[in-house]
Design a protein around this motif. Sequence first.
Motif: not given
Length: 188
Positions: A69-86
Amino acid sequence: MSKPTETDITERLLSPSTRRKAFEDMVNMFSSRLYWQIRRMVTYHDDADDVLQNTFIKAWNGMEHFRGESKLSTWLYKIAYNETLTFLSKQHDTVSLDTSPDFDEESSNTMLNQLESDSYFDGDETMRMLQAAIAGLPAKQRSVFTMKYFDDMKYEDISEVTGTSVGALKASYHIAVKKIEEFFNSHD
């Protein structure tokens, strides 16, 4: 054989029979971009590699929840963003969208020293200074700046990744640019 597109990979990820190969193609397509997004936040190569690996593990484990439903790249960036903040929160780094004009000079100077000794960094003096300036930004502001400046992401996509309004992102980016300009001006 031509390189697969993001749309092609997305379609194949949704089918269990083609998921494994599509995931491999996804990793090949996005590893470098995600690595540098993460690396600009966490500084060290080994840490960035660990966060990137965690990003792809989370993506694989969450694949059944991805519906395209969202772009694959956006989904991956969101995961990477959250992992980075963690990762950064475990390092006791700030994770606010701090908009104060204060600049973390200590982080910037530490980054300069780290980049000088990092065999994985091959940038010139200007890039070294830019990376040091970025290191002085609060973590979320740093991520907004790197997604916009280096990856040329649209504010709407960054908003989807960070869960922050477009207006707040524009303000955060503007403030980050001002802080970076101040850093460069103070190091002339």
